[in-house]
Design a protein around this motif. Sequence first.
Motif, PDB file in Angstrom:
ATOM      1  N   ALA A  35      86.492   5.050   5.454  1.00  0.00           N
ATOM      2  CA  ALA A  35      85.381   5.338   6.292  1.00  0.00           C
ATOM      3  C   ALA A  35      85.092   6.665   7.057  1.00  0.00           C
ATOM      4  O   ALA A  35      85.933   7.311   7.330  1.00  0.00           O
ATOM      5  CB  ALA A  35      85.162   4.280   7.255  1.00  0.00           C
TER       6      ALA A  35
ATOM      7  N   ASP B 125      70.807   0.236   9.211  1.00  0.00           N
ATOM      8  CA  ASP B 125      71.105  -0.708   8.131  1.00  0.00           C
ATOM      9  C   ASP B 125      70.196  -1.928   8.152  1.00  0.00           C
ATOM     10  O   ASP B 125      70.540  -2.987   7.626  1.00  0.00           O
ATOM     11  CB  ASP B 125      72.582  -1.143   8.159  1.00  0.00           C
ATOM     12  CG  ASP B 125      73.517  -0.034   7.704  1.00  0.00           C
ATOM     13  OD1 ASP B 125      73.037   0.932   7.078  1.00  0.00           O
ATOM     14  OD2 ASP B 125      74.722  -0.127   7.976  1.00  0.00           O
TER      15      ASP B 125
ATOM     16  N   TYR C 209      69.751   3.851   6.671  1.00  0.00           N
ATOM     17  CA  TYR C 209      70.469   2.795   5.944  1.00  0.00           C
ATOM     18  C   TYR C 209      71.391   3.484   4.942  1.00  0.00           C
ATOM     19  O   TYR C 209      71.001   4.465   4.305  1.00  0.00           O
ATOM     20  CB  TYR C 209      69.467   1.900   5.205  1.00  0.00           C
ATOM     21  CG  TYR C 209      70.073   0.871   4.280  1.00  0.00           C
ATOM     22  CD1 TYR C 209      70.259  -0.449   4.706  1.00  0.00           C
ATOM     23  CD2 TYR C 209      70.434   1.205   2.981  1.00  0.00           C
ATOM     24  CE1 TYR C 209      70.812  -1.398   3.846  1.00  0.00           C
ATOM     25  CE2 TYR C 209      70.988   0.258   2.123  1.00  0.00           C
ATOM     26  CZ  TYR C 209      71.173  -1.036   2.563  1.00  0.00           C
ATOM     27  OH  TYR C 209      71.715  -1.978   1.719  1.00  0.00           O
TER      28      TYR C 209
ATOM     29  N   ASN D  99      74.750   2.497   1.963  1.00  0.00           N
ATOM     30  CA  ASN D  99      75.671   1.518   1.377  1.00  0.00           C
ATOM     31  C   ASN D  99      76.445   2.156   0.232  1.00  0.00           C
ATOM     32  O   ASN D  99      76.067   3.181  -0.320  1.00  0.00           O
ATOM     33  CB  ASN D  99      74.956   0.225   0.966  1.00  0.00           C
ATOM     34  CG  ASN D  99      74.332   0.262  -0.412  1.00  0.00           C
ATOM     35  OD1 ASN D  99      74.952   0.679  -1.397  1.00  0.00           O
ATOM     36  ND2 ASN D  99      73.084  -0.193  -0.514  1.00  0.00           N
TER      37      ASN D  99
ATOM     38  N   ASP E 148      77.199  -2.446  -0.850  1.00  0.00           N
ATOM     39  CA  ASP E 148      77.844  -2.969   0.353  1.00  0.00           C
ATOM     40  C   ASP E 148      77.372  -2.170   1.563  1.00  0.00           C
ATOM     41  O   ASP E 148      77.824  -1.055   1.796  1.00  0.00           O
ATOM     42  CB  ASP E 148      79.366  -2.870   0.209  1.00  0.00           C
ATOM     43  CG  ASP E 148      80.110  -3.378   1.449  1.00  0.00           C
ATOM     44  OD1 ASP E 148      79.454  -3.957   2.336  1.00  0.00           O
ATOM     45  OD2 ASP E 148      81.334  -3.184   1.516  1.00  0.00           O
ATOM     46  N   SER E 149      76.456  -2.754   2.368  1.00  0.00           N
ATOM     47  CA  SER E 149      75.912  -2.039   3.519  1.00  0.00           C
ATOM     48  C   SER E 149      76.872  -2.010   4.703  1.00  0.00           C
ATOM     49  O   SER E 149      76.582  -1.390   5.728  1.00  0.00           O
ATOM     50  CB  SER E 149      74.572  -2.662   3.952  1.00  0.00           C
ATOM     51  OG  SER E 149      74.736  -4.018   4.298  1.00  0.00           O
ATOM     52  N   ALA E 150      78.036  -2.659   4.582  1.00  0.00           N
ATOM     53  CA  ALA E 150      79.064  -2.545   5.622  1.00  0.00           C
ATOM     54  C   ALA E 150      79.712  -1.160   5.592  1.00  0.00           C
ATOM     55  O   ALA E 150      80.317  -0.721   6.573  1.00  0.00           O
ATOM     56  CB  ALA E 150      80.126  -3.627   5.448  1.00  0.00           C
ATOM     57  N   TRP E 151      79.589  -0.482   4.444  1.00  0.00           N
ATOM     58  CA  TRP E 151      80.092   0.882   4.344  1.00  0.00           C
ATOM     59  C   TRP E 151      79.166   1.807   5.124  1.00  0.00           C
ATOM     60  O   TRP E 151      77.940   1.653   5.112  1.00  0.00           O
ATOM     61  CB  TRP E 151      80.121   1.318   2.880  1.00  0.00           C
ATOM     62  CG  TRP E 151      80.563   2.732   2.676  1.00  0.00           C
ATOM     63  CD1 TRP E 151      81.839   3.202   2.596  1.00  0.00           C
ATOM     64  CD2 TRP E 151      79.716   3.881   2.538  1.00  0.00           C
ATOM     65  NE1 TRP E 151      81.849   4.558   2.416  1.00  0.00           N
ATOM     66  CE2 TRP E 151      80.553   5.011   2.376  1.00  0.00           C
ATOM     67  CE3 TRP E 151      78.323   4.062   2.537  1.00  0.00           C
ATOM     68  CZ2 TRP E 151      80.060   6.298   2.209  1.00  0.00           C
ATOM     69  CZ3 TRP E 151      77.823   5.348   2.371  1.00  0.00           C
ATOM     70  CH2 TRP E 151      78.688   6.449   2.208  1.00  0.00           C
ATOM     71  N   ASN E 152      79.752   2.784   5.831  1.00  0.00           N
ATOM     72  CA  ASN E 152      78.964   3.731   6.610  1.00  0.00           C
ATOM     73  C   ASN E 152      79.520   5.138   6.450  1.00  0.00           C
ATOM     74  O   ASN E 152      80.713   5.328   6.194  1.00  0.00           O
ATOM     75  CB  ASN E 152      78.974   3.349   8.098  1.00  0.00           C
ATOM     76  CG  ASN E 152      78.200   2.083   8.375  1.00  0.00           C
ATOM     77  OD1 ASN E 152      76.985   2.050   8.273  1.00  0.00           O
ATOM     78  ND2 ASN E 152      78.911   1.024   8.736  1.00  0.00           N
TER      79      ASN E 152
END
Length: 247
Positions: free
Chosen positions: A7, A109, A143, A145, A149-153
């Motif tokens: 991350a 997101d 936004y 992803n 996977d939109s939990a990735w930032n």
Amino acid sequence: MLKIPQAGSFLVAALFFASVHGASNAAELTLVYPCRPVAKAPVIDGVFDPAEWAAAVEVSGATVSGTPRLATEQTTFRACYDPQNLHLAITCFETNMDGLKLDGSTEKDGPFWLDDSTEFFIDPWHDHASYYQFAVNAKGFPYDNCQGDSAWNTDWKVAVVRGVDRWTVELSIPFADLGAPTPKPGALWGFNLYRERYAGGRLELYNWAEVQRVFNSVPRFGHLASLPAGGKADASSAQAVLRDAGG
């Protein structure tokens, strides 16, 4: 294989070359954008300054996705890079600024696709399979992803300004957050730019490279081709890159 990190008048300047269908590149028409390095990064404030982006070629020609028709409200972009970041400037021309839809996404997101928005995909490994997705609505909510996977930032910078007849986006993405090295001259990344437009009264989907309305169709993406400093953005200087692109 995807490596996930921890991350006016406007120049139509894309290089278009016919491509045959294949396992690696499924585009019927391969688009390659000549991406130049810059010594000084542009200021990311959403206010397009031609002097800051002078080294970056401006490209237009967005089409209605799934058709050969040019979009009535055009979208242009410029791209360049420095040793740490990829930079993009996007202009979404709009004759009905009062009709922009802005209330679908009100946080990072969020569901940007419910608003007037623009998005792009990057395949930094040029494997025609993996991707990162970045988007922002016309209100400025971002936004991102990784492979859906939109939990990735990532720690990217993005700014949006709404004007009288357009809204503009400027952004920078760190190569380190993509787990990718700074591109060397001749390097190819998969790339495509899109726009969701609601201001016309219904949803319209625009794309740079034609993906038949399937925006994450990585084998149909266009390409960013890294040029050397001072490299010319012309066909003769791009032949080796085009061979690698499959075009």
